[in-house]
Design a protein around this motif. Structure first.
Motif, PDB file in Angstrom:
ATOM      1  N   THR A  90     -25.501 -12.065  33.410  1.00 35.90           N
ATOM      2  CA  THR A  90     -25.816 -12.926  32.282  1.00 35.90           C
ATOM      3  C   THR A  90     -24.639 -12.969  31.316  1.00 35.90           C
ATOM      4  O   THR A  90     -24.043 -11.933  30.990  1.00 35.90           O
ATOM      5  N   VAL A  91     -24.268 -14.161  30.894  1.00 44.09           N
ATOM      6  CA  VAL A  91     -23.092 -14.393  30.064  1.00 44.09           C
ATOM      7  C   VAL A  91     -23.540 -14.733  28.648  1.00 44.09           C
ATOM      8  O   VAL A  91     -24.445 -15.555  28.444  1.00 44.09           O
ATOM      9  N   LEU A  92     -22.905 -14.093  27.669  1.00 41.25           N
ATOM     10  CA  LEU A  92     -23.222 -14.360  26.275  1.00 41.25           C
ATOM     11  C   LEU A  92     -22.716 -15.735  25.860  1.00 41.25           C
ATOM     12  O   LEU A  92     -21.778 -16.278  26.460  1.00 41.25           O
ATOM     13  N   SER A  93     -23.344 -16.293  24.835  1.00 38.71           N
ATOM     14  CA  SER A  93     -22.898 -17.568  24.303  1.00 38.71           C
ATOM     15  C   SER A  93     -21.469 -17.433  23.777  1.00 38.71           C
ATOM     16  O   SER A  93     -21.136 -16.490  23.067  1.00 38.71           O
ATOM     17  N   GLY A  94     -20.613 -18.379  24.150  1.00 42.41           N
ATOM     18  CA  GLY A  94     -19.206 -18.315  23.789  1.00 42.41           C
ATOM     19  C   GLY A  94     -18.351 -17.591  24.812  1.00 42.41           C
ATOM     20  O   GLY A  94     -17.136 -17.483  24.648  1.00 42.41           O
ATOM     21  N   ARG A  95     -18.981 -17.066  25.865  1.00 46.46           N
ATOM     22  CA  ARG A  95     -18.283 -16.374  26.957  1.00 46.46           C
ATOM     23  C   ARG A  95     -17.429 -15.208  26.437  1.00 46.46           C
ATOM     24  O   ARG A  95     -16.315 -14.985  26.909  1.00 46.46           O
ATOM     25  N   THR A  96     -17.983 -14.487  25.479  1.00 44.19           N
ATOM     26  CA  THR A  96     -17.256 -13.336  24.951  1.00 44.19           C
ATOM     27  C   THR A  96     -17.618 -12.047  25.670  1.00 44.19           C
ATOM     28  O   THR A  96     -16.926 -11.037  25.507  1.00 44.19           O
ATOM     29  N   ALA A  97     -18.689 -12.045  26.464  1.00 44.04           N
ATOM     30  CA  ALA A  97     -19.092 -10.849  27.196  1.00 44.04           C
ATOM     31  C   ALA A  97     -20.047 -11.256  28.308  1.00 44.04           C
ATOM     32  O   ALA A  97     -20.636 -12.345  28.285  1.00 44.04           O
ATOM     33  N   VAL A 153     -35.488  -2.212  34.517  1.00 43.83           N
ATOM     34  CA  VAL A 153     -34.260  -2.993  34.400  1.00 43.83           C
ATOM     35  C   VAL A 153     -33.086  -2.015  34.428  1.00 43.83           C
ATOM     36  O   VAL A 153     -33.033  -1.075  33.634  1.00 43.83           O
ATOM     37  N   VAL A 154     -32.160  -2.229  35.360  1.00 46.60           N
ATOM     38  CA  VAL A 154     -30.990  -1.369  35.520  1.00 46.60           C
ATOM     39  C   VAL A 154     -29.767  -2.125  35.017  1.00 46.60           C
ATOM     40  O   VAL A 154     -29.413  -3.184  35.561  1.00 46.60           O
ATOM     41  N   LEU A 155     -29.135  -1.632  33.956  1.00 47.72           N
ATOM     42  CA  LEU A 155     -27.884  -2.204  33.458  1.00 47.72           C
ATOM     43  C   LEU A 155     -26.746  -1.638  34.300  1.00 47.72           C
ATOM     44  O   LEU A 155     -26.533  -0.425  34.337  1.00 47.72           O
ATOM     45  N   GLU A 156     -26.001  -2.516  34.987  1.00 47.64           N
ATOM     46  CA  GLU A 156     -25.033  -2.058  35.983  1.00 47.64           C
ATOM     47  C   GLU A 156     -23.581  -2.223  35.556  1.00 47.64           C
ATOM     48  O   GLU A 156     -22.733  -1.403  35.922  1.00 47.64           O
ATOM     49  N   SER A 157     -23.237  -3.280  34.832  1.00 48.00           N
ATOM     50  CA  SER A 157     -21.825  -3.514  34.495  1.00 48.00           C
ATOM     51  C   SER A 157     -21.726  -4.285  33.191  1.00 48.00           C
ATOM     52  O   SER A 157     -22.682  -4.963  32.777  1.00 48.00           O
ATOM     53  N   VAL A 158     -20.543  -4.176  32.551  1.00 47.12           N
ATOM     54  CA  VAL A 158     -20.278  -4.863  31.286  1.00 47.12           C
ATOM     55  C   VAL A 158     -18.831  -5.354  31.308  1.00 47.12           C
ATOM     56  O   VAL A 158     -17.925  -4.616  31.708  1.00 47.12           O
ATOM     57  N   GLU A 159     -18.627  -6.594  30.876  1.00 45.76           N
ATOM     58  CA  GLU A 159     -17.293  -7.160  30.680  1.00 45.76           C
ATOM     59  C   GLU A 159     -17.235  -7.730  29.267  1.00 45.76           C
ATOM     60  O   GLU A 159     -18.120  -8.503  28.883  1.00 45.76           O
ATOM     61  N   VAL A 160     -16.205  -7.356  28.529  1.00 41.76           N
ATOM     62  CA  VAL A 160     -16.103  -7.741  27.123  1.00 41.76           C
ATOM     63  C   VAL A 160     -14.704  -8.264  26.858  1.00 41.76           C
ATOM     64  O   VAL A 160     -13.713  -7.681  27.323  1.00 41.76           O
ATOM     65  N   VAL A 161     -14.624  -9.369  26.111  1.00 39.13           N
ATOM     66  CA  VAL A 161     -13.341  -9.905  25.669  1.00 39.13           C
ATOM     67  C   VAL A 161     -12.861  -9.080  24.479  1.00 39.13           C
ATOM     68  O   VAL A 161     -13.568  -8.941  23.485  1.00 39.13           O
ATOM     69  N   ALA A 179     -30.481 -12.583  23.311  1.00 37.24           N
ATOM     70  CA  ALA A 179     -30.781 -13.815  24.047  1.00 37.24           C
ATOM     71  C   ALA A 179     -30.277 -13.738  25.485  1.00 37.24           C
ATOM     72  O   ALA A 179     -30.948 -14.197  26.419  1.00 37.24           O
ATOM     73  N   ALA A 180     -29.089 -13.160  25.678  1.00 38.04           N
ATOM     74  CA  ALA A 180     -28.534 -13.060  27.028  1.00 38.04           C
ATOM     75  C   ALA A 180     -29.366 -12.131  27.905  1.00 38.04           C
ATOM     76  O   ALA A 180     -29.622 -12.429  29.080  1.00 38.04           O
TER      77      ALA A 180
END
Length: 694
Positions: free
Chosen positions: A328-335, A508-516, A530-531
């Motif tokens: 799931t991608v945050l609004s603005g593609r920041t994470a 719910v298993v949180l597996e990975s995170v990508e952050v700008v 929301a994401a």
């Protein structure tokens, strides 16, 4: 003979009853027995009922609370005045003998039934009131009350009531509380209260036929909820007034009282069909509990059918989800956050609450550990892994866990650019031009490979290749995003994607995170919420869909002649008999069974009609939540299934064409809530329609 003649009796038993009725009435006998054998109020409060008649402990020390508590324990009429109003009741204004009672156009009056625990209460004096949710230290208000002695159907005004007595209290109707504790000290606390164990089984939506009567209806609902402690009245965000009662007979009487008594005037009401609560959940894929890596790398299976048909396929972000996983991608593609949804059985949920392995849950723990990629598949190790990674757990059987890959930072990557990488949709012309040089593509591939190789425990040590950007991303996740992710989990489970009913029994298993990292704002808390909500809904839609339905426990008596019709009715309503035992000294059987709540309405009239009165009216109480093991979106695909169920042509209503109980429930709930129903969409391809008259 003379005794028989004088009493008008025909047998020795009737003679005995006549003599007892004449010289030893039942009312006087019971009253004498209570006075001789039951303890006095002072002894009961001090020795026998210390828990039931005790005040709730305050979180902080209050100056006079110990004095109030001691006075209640001793039932001291000279101490601080404390009384508890356990319920409210409605009575005719003519039954109250009080010339100074405030006048009103309403013919009925709401009074409270109270027990004086300590001190002496006086009419006309003001006292502090505390509801069941009273918080220590809040500003208190006073209410003036009038006290009445209960004399049959009459209420007689009295000047004062000492400790240990029961009286009626007038002047608390405006508080709109089920129970109230009165005290002459602001440092008092409410009574602990008792859990009655009652749960409303029938809910309906009540609204007036004429919109001008809405205000009178709302006032009547408030009075009804006060006068009947078993009634619950709630207002939804859509403006519905939900009336919840213990059963159908209770509902009929409540509606009758509402129309004739509490609304202040006769009005015509519109009552909806009974509202049934359901839950949404999922089950395991075939082969999901065999091997973690093989299931992750297997991309040969088609997506779930519900993710390809409207209105479910219109969920935002459904294209990024596959077999319970989504990015799931945050609004603005920041994470971007990678997560997975898997089932959570009741036994494992009980183990998480007790923090120990419960007998009978070993096989399910091993199965879940294998699906989550735990290296050690002993029940104790799997439970410890879940307890170490759990972030939150709710009361509906759900939990959210954070994989060790995120905690250690091996599955967290910082992107040095304006936005993270988003995969192109399949079939896009620009997809061929995608290269590893695209911004954020390397970080995306890294976390994807890491998640595939490591399960829930993952790499507990931080990655040796972690850069400063990765460390900054991990810090952002821990300080700003993790709490919002838990809030998004709680929000998503309030309403599921199938019919907006609460979600039950998932983890719910949180597996990975990508952050700008270069961005000034990595995403606000609302964006994360929301994401997460969107991602969990999409992941659920790509898993096998199941409904959770409430089951009721049914107890009744039946003769041998009524067993045939009884079993036929229960079988038709998907009921299951648990026990049938003969009642000693009679020819009756006591039968205990379970029945889905959705099939319990109008049960008593049907049983009485089919058995010709050989079956008693059943007693119903809520038992448990159970999963309905029917796929609502199943259609026959193989040759054998087509031969058994027929050829299914997908028409405009995209229905299965079968008598599917789960799909029927989903459509009923969506229609009641005003949501788009799949069977109502009759136009799919307008250019393919034709006029039948031509």
């Amino acid at each position: 003979k003379e005794v028989l003649f004088r009493t008008g009796s025909t047998s020795q038993d009737s003679v005995l009853r006549s003599l007892l009725r004449r010289y030893r009435p039942l009312s006087e006998s019971v009253l004498d027995a209570v006075c001789e054998h039951c303890p006095s109020p002072a002894i009961a409060a001090k020795e026998l009922r210390t828990h039931a008649l005790a005040l709730r402990e305050p979180p902080t020390t209050l100056p006079e609370f110990e004095k109030v508590q001691t006075a209640v324990a001793e039932c001291n009429p000279e101490g601080l005045a404390v009384a508890h109003v356990c319920k409210f009741l409605s009575t005719d204004r003519a039954n109250i003998r009080d010339v100074n009672l405030p006048s009103s156009d309403d013919k009925h009056v709401i009074v409270g039934l109270a027990r004086v625990l300590s001190g002496t209460f006086r009419t006309g004096q003001e006292y502090y009131w505390m509801g069941p949710k009273h918080q220590c230290g809040t500003m208190q208000e006073k209410k003036a009350i009038r006290l009445y002695l209960l004399m049959g159907s009459s209420f007689v005004l009295v000047d004062e009531v000492p400790a240990g007595h029961i009286c009626a209290v007038y002047g608390l109707e405006e508080l709109q509380l089920k129970t109230v504790t009165l005290c002459d000290s602001p440092d008092g606390m409410p009574l602990k209260g008792l859990d009655r164990g009652l749960r409303p089984l029938v809910k309906v939506n009540v609204e007036p036929v004429s919109a001008s009567d809405m205000d009178a209806l709302e006032r009547g609902l408030v009075k009804l909820s006060l006068a009947d402690g078993a009634v619950e009245v709630t207002a939804t965000a859509k403006g519905e007034r939900i009336l919840a009662c213990l059963g159908e007979i209770h509902l009929e009487q409540s509606i009758l009282d509402l129309e004739k008594v509490y609304c202040g005037k006769e009005m015509e009401l519109r009552i909806s069909d009974p509202i049934v609560e359901f839950g949404e959940t999922t089950t395991w894929f075939e082969g999901e509990t065999a091997d973690y890596t093989d299931f992750y790398e297997d991309r040969s299976h088609p997506v779930a059918r519900q993710a390809t048909i409207p209105p479910y396929c219109e969920e935002e972000g459904i294209g990024n989800a596959y077999r319970g996983r989504t990015r799931t991608v945050l609004s603005g593609r920041t994470a971007a956050i990678g997560l997975r949804v898997v089932p959570l059985s009741e036994s494992i949920y009980a183990c998480l609450q007790e923090k120990t392995v419960i007998e009978g849950s070993e096989d399910e723990l091993i199965e879940t550990g294998r699906a989550l990629g735990c290296p050690d598949l002993t029940p104790e190790s799997v439970l410890n892994a879940l307890l170490d990674t759990i972030c939150a757990i709710d009361e509906s059987g759900n939990a959210i866990v954070e994989a060790k890959g995120i905690t250690s930072g091996s599955c967290v990557r910082g992107v040095e650019g304006d936005e993270i990488y988003t995969a192109k949709a399949s079939g896009d012309e620009d997809d061929e031009e995608e290269t590893s040089l695209s911004p954020g593509r390397a970080e995306y591939e890294h976390v994807r490979n890491k998640v595939g190789k490591s399960g829930l425990l993952g790499d507990e040590q931080a990655s040796s290749t972690a850069t400063e950007a990765d460390k900054s991303a991990l810090q952002l996740w821990k300080t700003k995003m993790r709490g919002s992710a838990v809030a998004g989990f709680q929000l998503a489970l309030r309403s599921g994607p199938l019919c907006e009913e609460p979600v039950r029994g998932i983890v719910v298993v949180l597996e990975s995170v990508e952050v700008v990292i270069s961005s000034n704002d990595s995403g606000s808390g609302g964006m994360v919420v929301a994401a997460l909500k969107c991602g969990i809904r999409c992941a659920l839609l790509t898993r096998p869909a199941r409904l959770m339905e409430g089951h009721l426990k049914l107890t009744l008596h039946s003769s041998l002649a009524g067993l045939g019709p009884l079993y036929a009715v229960l079988s038709k309503r998907r009921g299951k008999v648990l026990e049938d035992t003969m009642v000693e000294g009679t020819d009756l059987l006591m039968i205990t069974a379970t029945l889905p709540q959705a099939e319990s309405f109008r049960l008593a009239p049907e049983l009485l009609q089919k058995s010709s009165g050989e079956v008693t009216v059943p007693e119903l109480e809520f038992l448990k939540w159970s999963r309905l093991d029917t796929d609502p979106f199943w259609i026959p695909t193989s040759l054998e299934e087509r031969e058994d169920f027929g050829e299914i042509l997908i028409n405009g209503d995209v229905s299965t064409g079968l008598d599917n109980t789960a799909l029927k429930y989903i459509r009923q709930v969506r229609e009641r809530k005003g949501l788009l129903v799949d069977s109502s969409r009759t136009v799919i391809a307008a250019e393919k329609q034709r006029t039948l008259k031509r």
